[in-house]
Scaffold this active site. Structure first.
Site, PDB file in Angstrom:
ATOM      1  N   ARG A 139      14.103 -10.333  10.449  1.00  0.00           N
ATOM      2  CA  ARG A 139      13.786  -9.440  11.559  1.00  0.00           C
ATOM      3  C   ARG A 139      13.237 -10.274  12.705  1.00  0.00           C
ATOM      4  NH1 ARG A 139      13.092  -4.202   9.540  1.00  0.00           N
ATOM      5  NH2 ARG A 139      13.386  -4.229   7.312  1.00  0.00           N
ATOM      6  N   ARG A 190      11.383 -11.594   3.897  1.00  0.00           N
ATOM      7  CA  ARG A 190      12.184 -10.376   4.121  1.00  0.00           C
ATOM      8  C   ARG A 190      13.460 -10.698   4.883  1.00  0.00           C
ATOM      9  NH1 ARG A 190       8.006  -5.882   6.280  1.00  0.00           N
ATOM     10  NH2 ARG A 190       8.178  -7.137   8.158  1.00  0.00           N
ATOM     11  N   LYS A 212       0.816  -1.221   0.000  1.00  0.00           N
ATOM     12  CA  LYS A 212       0.000   0.000   0.000  1.00  0.00           C
ATOM     13  C   LYS A 212       0.845   1.264   0.000  1.00  0.00           C
ATOM     14  CE  LYS A 212      -0.798  -0.456   4.791  1.00  0.00           C
ATOM     15  NZ  LYS A 212      -0.963   0.461   5.894  1.00  0.00           N
ATOM     16  N   ARG A 254      -8.214   4.232  12.368  1.00  0.00           N
ATOM     17  CA  ARG A 254      -7.940   2.993  13.084  1.00  0.00           C
ATOM     18  C   ARG A 254      -9.188   2.361  13.676  1.00  0.00           C
ATOM     19  NH1 ARG A 254      -2.589   2.174  15.029  1.00  0.00           N
ATOM     20  NH2 ARG A 254      -1.216   3.254  13.605  1.00  0.00           N
ATOM     21  N   ARG A 310      -0.120 -10.477  14.402  1.00  0.00           N
ATOM     22  CA  ARG A 310      -0.308  -9.136  13.824  1.00  0.00           C
ATOM     23  C   ARG A 310      -1.468  -9.122  12.836  1.00  0.00           C
ATOM     24  NH1 ARG A 310       5.406  -9.036  13.374  1.00  0.00           N
ATOM     25  NH2 ARG A 310       5.486  -9.016  11.100  1.00  0.00           N
TER      26      ARG A 310
END
Ligand SMILES: [Zn+2]
Length: 215
Positions: free
Chosen positions: A156, A123, A14, A89, A167
């Site tokens: 990470r 990643r 996004k 939010r 998440r």
């Protein structure tokens, strides 16, 4: 004037899509994540607040996000409109936003959870210089080694399947009521985020009734 909100999970692209849209139509990109990063880097009062919250392992609260976005929009440097990423939010903020800013559309980038896992878990980060890699889209020339400094590539800490699942769960729980509210007002344009970035951008523009992207 064009005023859009862009929504999508981590890894849905996004930021990239919002920036492509903003660039061509002279819209101001307002990314909540970028604003907070700026505050942290420039050691502002808000930056100090954000550091404390993160150090305690918590997430920045909705009220602080709202204050920052109100302040940013209050600068009125968006002559041709804006693309907002990271706000609203919750339902209350969505209502306030719709009433105050007369939003033209909400772009929802849809990416199935398994694809989010595939993208995010690919990643890597260089332990030496901090350069970002992605084993799908941007893999290093030599496996597990940084192209720039030769350092070791690592994941990470919070990119484990468990942390990501948690998440994603939080994201859906928080976002669904907002999307529902926008959908009731027939503002939501849903775009499949799986194809390459130009295809996704063209689809966004087609749905919003904007001229096509030209490279
Ligand atoms: Zn490196």
């Amino acid at each position: 004037m064009r005023k859009y909100v862009i929504m999508g999970v981590q890894g849905s692209g996004k930021g990239t899509q919002g920036a492509l849209l903003a660039h061509d139509f002279d819209l101001t990109m307002i990314s909540v994540g970028d604003i907070f990063r700026w505050h942290v880097q420039n050691h502002t009062k808000i930056g100090a607040q954000v550091r404390r919250i993160m150090a305690a392992g918590e997430l920045v609260g909705d009220d602080l996000v709202e204050a920052v976005v109100r302040d940013r929009l209050g600068q009125h440097d968006w002559n041709y409109g804006f693309v907002v990423d990271g706000f609203p939010r919750n339902r209350r903020q969505a209502e306030f936003f719709l009433e105050t800013y007369d939003i033209d559309g909400v772009i929802q980038l849809r990416l199935p959870d398994e694809e989010v896992h595939r993208r995010v878990l690919a990643r890597r980060l260089c332990a030496g210089c901090g350069m970002d890699y992605n084993l799908i889209a941007h893999s290093p020339k030599i496996a597990d080694r940084c192209d720039v400094c030769g350092g070791r590539l690592v994941s990470r800490e919070d990119d484990t399947p468990e942390a990501l699942a948690s998440r994603l769960h939080d994201y859906h729980t928080k976002t669904n009521p907002v999307l529902e509210l926008f959908a009731n007002k027939e503002f939501v344009f849903t775009v499949d985020a799986r194809p390459d970035k130009i295809t996704v951008q063209q689809e966004i523009r087609a749905q919003l009734g904007l001229p096509a992207y030209q490279a």
